[in-house]
Design a protein around this motif. Sequence first.
Motif, short mmCIF file in Angstrom:
data_model
loop_
_atom_site.label_atom_id
_atom_site.label_comp_id
_atom_site.label_asym_id
_atom_site.label_seq_id
_atom_site.Cartn_x
_atom_site.Cartn_y
_atom_site.Cartn_z
N PHE A 27 0.87 -1.17 0.00
CA PHE A 27 0.00 0.00 0.00
C PHE A 27 0.91 1.22 0.00
O PHE A 27 1.59 1.51 0.97
CB PHE A 27 -0.95 -0.02 1.20
N ALA A 28 0.93 1.90 -1.13
CA ALA A 28 1.91 2.96 -1.35
C ALA A 28 1.59 4.22 -0.55
O ALA A 28 0.42 4.56 -0.36
CB ALA A 28 1.96 3.30 -2.84
N HIS A 29 2.65 4.88 -0.11
CA HIS A 29 2.55 6.23 0.44
C HIS A 29 3.05 7.19 -0.63
O HIS A 29 3.61 6.78 -1.65
CB HIS A 29 3.37 6.33 1.72
N ASN A 30 2.86 8.48 -0.41
CA ASN A 30 3.23 9.47 -1.43
C ASN A 30 4.66 9.30 -1.90
O ASN A 30 4.95 9.39 -3.10
CB ASN A 30 3.03 10.89 -0.89
N GLU A 31 5.57 9.02 -0.96
CA GLU A 31 6.98 8.94 -1.33
C GLU A 31 7.32 7.70 -2.15
O GLU A 31 8.43 7.58 -2.68
CB GLU A 31 7.88 9.00 -0.08
N GLY A 47 9.07 6.17 -7.27
CA GLY A 47 9.86 4.95 -7.38
C GLY A 47 9.11 3.85 -8.10
O GLY A 47 9.70 3.10 -8.90
N ILE A 48 7.82 3.74 -7.85
CA ILE A 48 7.01 2.71 -8.52
C ILE A 48 6.91 3.02 -10.02
O ILE A 48 7.03 2.12 -10.86
CB ILE A 48 5.62 2.61 -7.87
N LYS A 49 6.74 4.30 -10.36
CA LYS A 49 6.73 4.67 -11.79
C LYS A 49 8.05 4.26 -12.45
O LYS A 49 8.07 3.68 -13.54
CB LYS A 49 6.54 6.18 -11.94
N ALA A 67 1.47 -11.63 -15.28
CA ALA A 67 0.52 -10.78 -14.55
C ALA A 67 1.22 -10.11 -13.39
O ALA A 67 2.22 -10.62 -12.86
CB ALA A 67 -0.67 -11.60 -14.04
N PHE A 68 0.70 -8.96 -13.00
CA PHE A 68 1.05 -8.33 -11.74
C PHE A 68 0.03 -8.72 -10.69
O PHE A 68 -1.16 -8.93 -11.00
CB PHE A 68 1.02 -6.80 -11.85
N ILE A 69 0.46 -8.79 -9.43
CA ILE A 69 -0.45 -8.92 -8.29
C ILE A 69 -0.38 -7.60 -7.53
O ILE A 69 0.68 -7.23 -7.00
CB ILE A 69 -0.07 -10.11 -7.40
N ILE A 70 -1.48 -6.87 -7.50
CA ILE A 70 -1.52 -5.50 -6.99
C ILE A 70 -2.70 -5.35 -6.04
O ILE A 70 -3.76 -5.94 -6.25
CB ILE A 70 -1.65 -4.51 -8.18
N SER A 71 -2.51 -4.54 -4.99
CA SER A 71 -3.60 -4.28 -4.06
C SER A 71 -4.01 -2.81 -4.01
O SER A 71 -5.15 -2.51 -3.71
CB SER A 71 -3.21 -4.74 -2.65
N ASP A 72 -3.10 -1.91 -4.31
CA ASP A 72 -3.33 -0.48 -4.16
C ASP A 72 -3.92 0.10 -5.46
O ASP A 72 -3.35 -0.09 -6.53
CB ASP A 72 -1.99 0.20 -3.85
N PRO A 73 -5.06 0.81 -5.38
CA PRO A 73 -5.66 1.36 -6.61
C PRO A 73 -4.74 2.31 -7.37
O PRO A 73 -4.78 2.36 -8.60
CB PRO A 73 -6.91 2.09 -6.10
N GLY A 74 -3.92 3.07 -6.65
CA GLY A 74 -2.99 3.97 -7.32
C GLY A 74 -1.96 3.21 -8.13
O GLY A 74 -1.64 3.58 -9.27
N LEU A 83 -1.25 3.06 -12.25
CA LEU A 83 0.07 3.24 -12.87
C LEU A 83 0.43 2.05 -13.76
O LEU A 83 0.97 2.23 -14.86
CB LEU A 83 1.13 3.43 -11.80
N ALA A 84 0.14 0.85 -13.29
CA ALA A 84 0.43 -0.34 -14.09
C ALA A 84 -0.34 -0.32 -15.40
O ALA A 84 0.19 -0.64 -16.47
CB ALA A 84 0.12 -1.60 -13.30
N LYS A 85 -1.61 0.06 -15.34
CA LYS A 85 -2.43 0.12 -16.56
C LYS A 85 -1.91 1.17 -17.53
O LYS A 85 -1.98 0.99 -18.74
CB LYS A 85 -3.89 0.43 -16.20
#
Length: 202
Positions: free
Chosen positions: A72-76, A80-82, A99-106, A110-112
Motif C-alpha cells: 500500500f503505497a505512500h506518497n513517497e 519509485g514505482i513509476k 501478470a502483476f499482483i496488486i492491491s493499491d488502486p494507485g 500506474l500499471a495500466k
Amino acid sequence: MDKLQKPELLIPAGSLEVLKVAVDYGADAVYIGGKNYGLRAKAGNFTIEEMHEAADYVHAHGAKLYVTVNIFAHNEDIDGIKAYFHELKETGLEEKIDAFIISDPGIFTLAKEILPDIEIHVSTQANNTNYGTYLFWYGLGAKRVVSARELSLEEIKEIRANIPDDLEIETFIHGAMCISYSGRCLMSNYFTGRDSNRGECV
C-alpha cells in the motif's frame, strides 16, 4: 460456468532455487517479488536479471510468472514505482511477466498506464470480501481477484454466481498465519514501527 476448469496451482518463490523447485514439482504458476514494492521483504526477492531468468525457466516448462507490486503505497513511493514499471518495460520484462499482483488502486492505475499489456490480479491485501468488490475491479480491467482469506467456500460460491465468467477467482489454501484481516497487518507497525503493508513485517 458451463464447465469446471482445472484449478491453477500457484506457489510463491523468494529465490530462483525455490522457483525452479516449485515448477519442477508441478506448479502451474509462480509469484515473485522484485527488490522493492512487494510484501515479502524478508524473502531474497529478484533483481531484474533474475526476473528474466525466472521468466525464461517457468515459460520453458509451461508455467506462468506473476510479479507482486502489492504494497500500500505512500506518497513517497509513487515516483519509485513509476520508475520501476518503466524499468520493467525498458528491459523487456513487459513481454515476459504474465501478470502483476496488486492491491493499491494507485499502483493499479500506474500499471495500466505504463504496462497496459500485462494482466492485473488484485491481491488479497485489498480485502475482497464480496461480489460487488469483484465487479468494481473487473470494471477497471482486472483479470483475477484474490479472495479475502477469511471467506468461506459458500461465500466464494456466491461470488462466483454473481460475477462474469471471465473474471477469475483465486483463493489461498495454505498459509496466512498473520494476525490480520487478509494480510493487512497492524501488529508489526504498532509494536515496532515497521509497516507490514509496505513489506516490512517483523
